[in-house]
Design a protein around this motif. Sequence first.
Motif, PDB file in Angstrom:
ATOM      1  N   ILE A  20       1.219  -1.396  -0.058  1.00 25.48           N
ATOM      2  CA  ILE A  20      -0.253   0.059   0.142  1.00 25.48           C
ATOM      3  C   ILE A  20       0.950   1.230  -0.176  1.00 25.48           C
ATOM      4  O   ILE A  20       2.526   0.807   0.714  1.00 25.48           O
ATOM      5  N   SER A  21       0.224   2.272  -0.768  1.00 24.74           N
ATOM      6  CA  SER A  21       1.168   3.538  -0.868  1.00 24.74           C
ATOM      7  C   SER A  21       0.395   4.235  -0.113  1.00 24.74           C
ATOM      8  O   SER A  21      -0.455   4.816   0.540  1.00 24.74           O
ATOM      9  N   CYS A  22       0.743   5.577   0.141  1.00 26.35           N
ATOM     10  CA  CYS A  22       1.015   7.328   0.849  1.00 26.35           C
ATOM     11  C   CYS A  22       1.147   8.466  -0.109  1.00 26.35           C
ATOM     12  O   CYS A  22       2.282   8.679   0.021  1.00 26.35           O
ATOM     13  N   ALA A  23       0.309   8.949  -0.649  1.00 26.93           N
ATOM     14  CA  ALA A  23       1.510   9.996  -1.161  1.00 26.93           C
ATOM     15  C   ALA A  23       0.935  11.208  -0.647  1.00 26.93           C
ATOM     16  O   ALA A  23      -0.632  11.422   0.128  1.00 26.93           O
ATOM     17  N   ALA A  24       1.853  11.713  -0.416  1.00 26.54           N
ATOM     18  CA  ALA A  24       1.409  13.744   0.742  1.00 26.54           C
ATOM     19  C   ALA A  24       2.063  14.514  -0.281  1.00 26.54           C
ATOM     20  O   ALA A  24       2.826  14.457  -1.501  1.00 26.54           O
TER      21      ALA A  24
END
Length: 123
Positions: A20-24
């Motif tokens: 899973i990824s988290c783009a800021a």
Amino acid sequence: QMQLVESGGGLVQAGNSLRISCAASGRTSSTYVMGWFRQAPGKEREFVAAITWSRGTTFYAGSVKGRFTISRDNTKNTVYLQMNSLKPEDTAVYYCAAKKSSLGLVTLGYDTWGQGAQVTVSA
């Protein structure tokens, strides 16, 4: 202001892997640490892993250590959680979070949260 958007959740069989990824986006320059938390149905939210934004120092909950790996790509302002050897008890909504302060434990004091990504592990 900072925004976090998770992606990559889904349904996977036990023993398999998922990332899973988290783009800021927004004001990311003041970030000290990025963390992943999860909340299973009927349970409290719990810390999973964290990584310091500049040095890349990592921290893990005992329940995922050796199976999960947190990493970051500063050029893309993105944090990843690679989850291997998944178990049904890993089923939860996974939240990405950002913390500005270097004070206190990396499991507490997060300022900004994403909307969450559902991860379901079938037996």
